[in-house]
Design an enzyme around this catalytic site. Structure first.
Site, PDB file in Angstrom:
ATOM      1  N   GLY A 287       0.766  -1.263   0.025  1.00  0.00           N
ATOM      2  CA  GLY A 287       0.081   0.033  -0.107  1.00  0.00           C
ATOM      3  C   GLY A 287       0.976   1.188   0.184  1.00  0.00           C
ATOM      4  O   GLY A 287       2.014   1.364   0.456  1.00  0.00           O
ATOM      5  N   CYS A 288       0.318   2.281  -0.387  1.00  0.00           N
ATOM      6  CA  CYS A 288       1.039   3.339  -0.484  1.00  0.00           C
ATOM      7  C   CYS A 288       1.455   4.067   0.815  1.00  0.00           C
ATOM      8  O   CYS A 288       2.555   4.462   1.265  1.00  0.00           O
ATOM      9  CB  CYS A 288       0.077   4.841  -1.442  1.00  0.00           C
ATOM     10  SG  CYS A 288      -1.440   4.909  -0.633  1.00  0.00           S
ATOM     11  N   TYR A 289       0.250   4.176   1.870  1.00  0.00           N
ATOM     12  CA  TYR A 289       1.071   4.679   3.197  1.00  0.00           C
ATOM     13  C   TYR A 289       1.768   3.508   4.116  1.00  0.00           C
ATOM     14  O   TYR A 289       2.901   4.124   4.490  1.00  0.00           O
ATOM     15  CB  TYR A 289      -0.391   4.607   3.847  1.00  0.00           C
ATOM     16  CG  TYR A 289      -1.385   5.896   3.846  1.00  0.00           C
ATOM     17  CD1 TYR A 289      -0.895   7.176   3.769  1.00  0.00           C
ATOM     18  CD2 TYR A 289      -2.520   5.766   3.267  1.00  0.00           C
ATOM     19  CE1 TYR A 289      -1.650   8.307   3.535  1.00  0.00           C
ATOM     20  CE2 TYR A 289      -3.622   6.920   2.999  1.00  0.00           C
ATOM     21  CZ  TYR A 289      -3.078   8.168   3.011  1.00  0.00           C
ATOM     22  OH  TYR A 289      -3.785   9.017   2.789  1.00  0.00           O
TER      23      TYR A 289
ATOM     24  N   THR B 121       4.164   1.795   2.567  1.00  0.00           N
ATOM     25  CA  THR B 121       5.480   2.010   1.998  1.00  0.00           C
ATOM     26  C   THR B 121       6.234   2.992   2.720  1.00  0.00           C
ATOM     27  O   THR B 121       7.403   2.783   3.192  1.00  0.00           O
ATOM     28  CB  THR B 121       5.224   2.263   0.429  1.00  0.00           C
ATOM     29  OG1 THR B 121       4.872   1.297  -0.269  1.00  0.00           O
ATOM     30  CG2 THR B 121       6.656   2.640  -0.140  1.00  0.00           C
TER      31      THR B 121
END
Length: 312
Positions: A114-116, A118
């Site tokens: 996921g972006c967060y 990461t």
């Protein structure tokens, strides 16, 4: 090498397509618009590809995986469906130096982070591994993303005044019940005993992301200094083309700090006397947070240069 992006017309799928375009070592399989949702056509394309990248909602991603049972096709899943699932490699090559990159390259099933998570994992995991941050530490993570992270519905809400959910707000918090689906991923892959308190928000900017983890250094064993944290991060990502630890951190950071790139920059701020630190990760939610990560993982699975096609 034949690549099929299932969900190619979504926000992440389009970004992946841009990074794959013009690469002679790849053949991008596509479906005409009239057959894009045809189960038989999708099944044929899935099984004809060497590598499939799933840019689908969780349930649709799980269904696509069942269509590939017994197939030689390799899968990268950009949904949250398999990020802590047994048998799936976690697609953050830099997470565990010496092991994660090799695991991705050898795997048939890779879950894109996921972006967060990461940003959170890039900051926290090296400190846990180095013993500077005990696994039992109670952590919080504050994070803000551009609205493209919410997909087509959120993009419409921020860009189309006629949309039923239209908004002109500059900043909006969400996940207030603390049950966000990214939390298990953060906890498991950081090696934490307790889930962090996750405080996400979205800003009126198309792309970009800032993830911040505050620390009370006096509460940690040995009361580490800011230099200790910075050195542990620098050691973890030494030689990386994609993750950088910025030694001379600027006094101000913006949400769009790395918008349009596939890089991930890490910063250590703090007040030495007060024993407080602010660890900050800057990335593009559509870059290293989504499409850039998928292409990086695809390169490793295909035995190609890791940074090929990335925007660095």
């Amino acid at each position: 090498m034949k690549i099929f992006v299932d969900g190619a017309v979504g926000t992440t799928g389009l970004e992946i397509g841009e990074r794959l375009a013009g690469r002679p070592e790849l053949e991008l399989l596509t479906l005409p618009e009239a057959r894009r949702k045809d189960p038989a056509a999708r099944g044929d394309a899935l099984n004809a590809a060497d590598i499939v990248i799933l840019c689908l909602p969780d349930d649709a991603a799980r269904e696509a995986v069942t269509l590939l049972e017994g197939s030689s096709t390799k899968i990268i899943d950009a949904s949250t469906a398999h990020r802590i699932a047994p048998g799936w490699a976690y697609g953050f090559p830099e997470l565990e130096p010496g092991t994660t990159r090799q695991a991705i390259g050898a795997s048939w099933r890779v879950a894109n982070p996921g972006c967060y998570p990461t940003g959170f994992l890039a900051l926290v995991r090296p400190l846990v591994r180095a013993g500077l941050l005990p696994a039992e530490t109670l952590l919080s993570v504050n994070a803000t993303s551009g609205y493209s992270g919410g997909g087509k519905a959120m993009i419409a809400a921020f860009e189309d005044p006629a949309d039923p959910g239209a908004t002109d707000t500059a900043f909006r918090t969400y996940g207030m019940n603390l049950g966000h689906k990214h939390v298990p991923e953060m906890m498991v892959h950081a090696g934490l005993v307790h889930p962090p308190i996750f405080q996400p928000a979205v800003a009126h900017a198309y792309r970009g992301m800032i993830v911040e983890v505050p620390l009370h250094l006096h509460a940690l064993p040995g009361a580490p200094k800011l230099a200790d944290l910075r050195a542990a991060l620098a050691d973890a990502y030494a030689g990386s083309e994609i993750v950088r630890v910025i030694a001379d951190a600027p006094p101000l950071l913006t949400l769009e700090q790395l918008a349009g790139t596939d890089r991930l920059d890490l910063f250590v701020y703090g007040d030495e006397k007060a024993g407080q630190a602010r660890l900050v990760a800057a990335l593009d939610n559509l870059g290293k947070g989504a499409a850039g990560a998928a292409v990086q993982n695809m390169n490793l699975m295909a035995g190609l240069p890791e940074a090929a096609g990335l925007r660095l």
